[in-house]
Write a protein that holds these residues in place. Structure first.
Motif, PDB file in Angstrom:
ATOM      1  N   ASP A  40       5.844  22.318  12.900  1.00 25.88           N
ATOM      2  CA  ASP A  40       6.570  21.372  13.747  1.00 25.88           C
ATOM      3  C   ASP A  40       7.279  20.364  12.850  1.00 25.88           C
ATOM      4  O   ASP A  40       6.629  19.529  12.228  1.00 25.88           O
ATOM      5  CB  ASP A  40       5.591  20.667  14.697  1.00 25.88           C
ATOM      6  N   GLU A  41       8.589  20.436  12.786  1.00 27.75           N
ATOM      7  CA  GLU A  41       9.335  19.572  11.855  1.00 27.75           C
ATOM      8  C   GLU A  41       9.199  18.086  12.180  1.00 27.75           C
ATOM      9  O   GLU A  41       9.486  17.245  11.342  1.00 27.75           O
ATOM     10  CB  GLU A  41      10.807  19.969  11.820  1.00 27.75           C
ATOM     11  N   ASN A  42       8.744  17.724  13.386  1.00 35.37           N
ATOM     12  CA  ASN A  42       8.545  16.320  13.750  1.00 35.37           C
ATOM     13  C   ASN A  42       7.175  15.779  13.330  1.00 35.37           C
ATOM     14  O   ASN A  42       6.942  14.578  13.411  1.00 35.37           O
ATOM     15  CB  ASN A  42       8.722  16.122  15.261  1.00 35.37           C
ATOM     16  N   SER A  43       6.260  16.664  12.944  1.00 35.54           N
ATOM     17  CA  SER A  43       4.915  16.237  12.558  1.00 35.54           C
ATOM     18  C   SER A  43       4.844  15.980  11.059  1.00 35.54           C
ATOM     19  O   SER A  43       5.259  16.815  10.248  1.00 35.54           O
ATOM     20  CB  SER A  43       3.876  17.297  12.933  1.00 35.54           C
ATOM     21  N   PHE A  44       4.284  14.822  10.707  1.00 34.85           N
ATOM     22  CA  PHE A  44       4.087  14.447   9.313  1.00 34.85           C
ATOM     23  C   PHE A  44       2.634  14.017   9.140  1.00 34.85           C
ATOM     24  O   PHE A  44       2.105  13.264   9.963  1.00 34.85           O
ATOM     25  CB  PHE A  44       5.015  13.291   8.919  1.00 34.85           C
ATOM     26  N   PHE A  45       2.002  14.502   8.088  1.00 34.74           N
ATOM     27  CA  PHE A  45       0.607  14.168   7.823  1.00 34.74           C
ATOM     28  C   PHE A  45       0.544  13.107   6.735  1.00 34.74           C
ATOM     29  O   PHE A  45       1.193  13.219   5.699  1.00 34.74           O
ATOM     30  CB  PHE A  45      -0.168  15.415   7.406  1.00 34.74           C
ATOM     31  N   VAL A  46      -0.256  12.075   6.969  1.00 31.32           N
ATOM     32  CA  VAL A  46      -0.414  10.959   6.043  1.00 31.32           C
ATOM     33  C   VAL A  46      -1.775  11.097   5.361  1.00 31.32           C
ATOM     34  O   VAL A  46      -2.798  11.236   6.036  1.00 31.32           O
ATOM     35  CB  VAL A  46      -0.336   9.602   6.779  1.00 31.32           C
TER      36      VAL A  46
ATOM     37  N   GLN B 278       0.855  -1.181   0.000  1.00 31.54           N
ATOM     38  CA  GLN B 278       0.000   0.000   0.000  1.00 31.54           C
ATOM     39  C   GLN B 278       0.895   1.237   0.000  1.00 31.54           C
ATOM     40  O   GLN B 278       1.833   1.325   0.786  1.00 31.54           O
ATOM     41  CB  GLN B 278      -0.909  -0.005   1.235  1.00 31.54           C
ATOM     42  N   SER B 279       0.615   2.176  -0.884  1.00 29.91           N
ATOM     43  CA  SER B 279       1.394   3.421  -0.954  1.00 29.91           C
ATOM     44  C   SER B 279       0.695   4.528  -0.183  1.00 29.91           C
ATOM     45  O   SER B 279      -0.529   4.691  -0.293  1.00 29.91           O
ATOM     46  CB  SER B 279       1.571   3.859  -2.410  1.00 29.91           C
ATOM     47  N   TRP B 280       1.480   5.284   0.580  1.00 28.47           N
ATOM     48  CA  TRP B 280       0.953   6.373   1.398  1.00 28.47           C
ATOM     49  C   TRP B 280       1.758   7.634   1.133  1.00 28.47           C
ATOM     50  O   TRP B 280       2.977   7.607   1.128  1.00 28.47           O
ATOM     51  CB  TRP B 280       1.049   6.019   2.882  1.00 28.47           C
ATOM     52  N   GLN B 281       1.061   8.753   0.948  1.00 25.63           N
ATOM     53  CA  GLN B 281       1.723  10.039   0.755  1.00 25.63           C
ATOM     54  C   GLN B 281       1.818  10.753   2.101  1.00 25.63           C
ATOM     55  O   GLN B 281       0.863  10.755   2.874  1.00 25.63           O
ATOM     56  CB  GLN B 281       0.944  10.907  -0.215  1.00 25.63           C
ATOM     57  N   THR B 282       2.975  11.352   2.365  1.00 23.34           N
ATOM     58  CA  THR B 282       3.162  12.117   3.595  1.00 23.34           C
ATOM     59  C   THR B 282       3.616  13.533   3.261  1.00 23.34           C
ATOM     60  O   THR B 282       4.245  13.774   2.220  1.00 23.34           O
ATOM     61  CB  THR B 282       4.223  11.475   4.516  1.00 23.34           C
ATOM     62  N   TYR B 283       3.263  14.446   4.154  1.00 22.65           N
ATOM     63  CA  TYR B 283       3.690  15.841   4.057  1.00 22.65           C
ATOM     64  C   TYR B 283       4.157  16.282   5.434  1.00 22.65           C
ATOM     65  O   TYR B 283       3.503  16.012   6.434  1.00 22.65           O
ATOM     66  CB  TYR B 283       2.528  16.752   3.630  1.00 22.65           C
ATOM     67  N   GLN B 284       5.275  16.984   5.469  1.00 23.91           N
ATOM     68  CA  GLN B 284       5.793  17.497   6.741  1.00 23.91           C
ATOM     69  C   GLN B 284       5.054  18.783   7.103  1.00 23.91           C
ATOM     70  O   GLN B 284       4.656  19.553   6.230  1.00 23.91           O
ATOM     71  CB  GLN B 284       7.287  17.763   6.620  1.00 23.91           C
ATOM     72  N   SER B 285       4.871  19.010   8.393  1.00 26.81           N
ATOM     73  CA  SER B 285       4.255  20.243   8.877  1.00 26.81           C
ATOM     74  C   SER B 285       5.245  21.393   8.702  1.00 26.81           C
ATOM     75  O   SER B 285       6.449  21.200   8.831  1.00 26.81           O
ATOM     76  CB  SER B 285       3.901  20.095  10.355  1.00 26.81           C
TER      77      SER B 285
END
Length: 194
Positions: free
Chosen positions: A26-32, A16-23
């Motif tokens: 907050d550099e530690n937060s990533f949105f999936v 399964q492929s998932w796209q992520t984006y960094q906040s």
């Protein structure tokens, strides 16, 4: 907000492929980016009901609930992949959900193209953006639903789509512009003489 230029795609063990984006805050937060799924009751069963009216060609109705999700096992794998890609950070993957102007759309079309319908609703702006659908069915549509949800996906195509806005930030852009001042001055002289 999302850093639009930080988009990365990760593939889990189940392919399964998932796209992520960094906040961008907050550099530690990533949105999936999540997928739409049928939601489960506490019993573990889907929140789904297909009711057939008594009588010949009577039809029926179908109710079901959807939501946005990323399976826990995939989130764990994404966290590991993010930690490998960003060893200087402590990545925390989060499911991207909508807060405003959210729309959930359910549509179906039979294999022969004769039966089709699209239904839109406004999901909850909280948690996993849950949406409840009630679909009235004539006898033909009921037969289609019984076939599809009975395991025969050759009878047609059923889709659930979510639309929502997420604030994003583009990278800084610098623009350099040049022009020929002597051409502008020459034009101005001609206009003044007239």
């Amino acid at each position: 907000m999302l850093k639009i230029d930080s988009k990365k795609t990760y593939t889990t063990k189940d392919n399964q492929s998932w796209q992520t984006y960094q906040s961008d805050v907050d550099e530690n937060s990533f949105f999936v980016s999540p997928v739409a799924t049928l939601t489960n009751l506490e019993s573990g069963n889907y929140n789904f009901s297909l009711v057939e009216y008594a009588g010949d060609n009577a039809g029926g109705f179908c109710t079901f609930e959807t939501g946005l999700s990323v399976p826990e096992s995939d989130l764990a794998q994404i966290k590991t992949m993010l930690a490998t890609a960003h060893p200087q950070l402590t990545p925390v993957p989060q499911i991207m959900t909508g807060r405003f102007d959210i729309k959930a759309i359910f549509s179906y079309i039979s294999a022969d193209g004769l039966l089709n319908q699209e239904i839109a609703t406004s999901p909850s702006p909280f948690e996993l953006n849950r949406a409840l659908f009630l679909v009235n069915l004539d006898a033909s549509a009921l037969k289609l639903f019984k076939g599809y949800f009975g395991g025969d996906d050759s009878v047609g195509v059923f889709t659930i789509r979510y639309e929502f806005y997420v604030a994003g930030r583009l990278p800084l852009i610098s623009v350099e512009s040049t022009f020929n001042a002597s051409v502008a001055y020459s034009y101005e002289k001609k206009v003044i003489k007239v």
